[in-house]
Design a protein around this motif. Structure first.
Motif: not given
Length: 181
Positions: A154-162, A167-169
């Motif tokens: 969840h945290a990685a998705r938020a960082r990538l979106a920011a 996000a990776p497939s």
């Protein structure tokens, strides 16, 4: 289903007797494991269309199943501590179980969730964590690790979106041979 009858009263007395005996030990038995064949032979068929009755189920638990488990509160059990097997904790487990509490959300379990939050706040303060630190109790390392992985994703998705990145497939992780089962 929820009728309190003579059979239920007798089962309650039997459960309290087993609990009283167990809590009365100065040192609990260490017990140990058993093979599937041994347990099948000793326990017999326990799942039947008509049921086996509470008294028989308690007897099988007390005489067969519980003795095929290592007692977490035995002084020689140094492998892990999956419970808080003090006498008070065991007695309160009886009360909580009898209360049929679901603490998965505030709507159904505000009291339980409040108690959990109070303990988590106390632990976070002991550890010197900031006021916004939180958490949840889980039954062991497996669920704890799964929760940590979901939180990390969840945290990685938020960082990538920011950062405007997709996000990776398919997510990957790396762990050593010593990782929890």
């Amino acid at each position: 289903m929820h009728r309190f009858d003579a059979e239920t009263a007798e089962l309650m007395r039997a459960v309290f007797d087993v609990t009283r005996l167990r809590l009365g030990y100065d040192q609990v038995p260490l017990d140990g494991s058993a093979s599937p064949a041994e347990l099948s032979a000793r326990a017999g068929g326990t799942i039947t269309a008509e049921g086996i009755g509470g008294a028989h189920a308690l007897k099988i638990f007390d005489e067969v199943l519980s003795r095929a488990c290592v007692s977490a509160d035995h002084p020689r059990n140094l492998a892990f501590i999956p419970a808080a097997p003090t006498r008070a904790a065991v007695l309160f487990d009886l009360v909580v179980g009898a209360s049929s509490i679901y603490g998965g959300s505030w709507l159904e379990g505000a009291g339980a969730v409040h108690a959990e939050n109070e303990v988590l706040r106390w632990l976070a303060d002991l550890a010197g964590l900031p006021a916004q630190a939180g958490g949840v109790f889980v039954p062991g390392g497996t669920v704890g690790n799964l929760s940590a992985l979901v939180t990390a994703r969840h945290a990685a998705r938020a960082r990538l979106a920011a950062a405007g990145r997709p996000a990776p497939s398919r997510w990957r992780l790396v762990c050593g041979a010593e990782a929890h089962s």
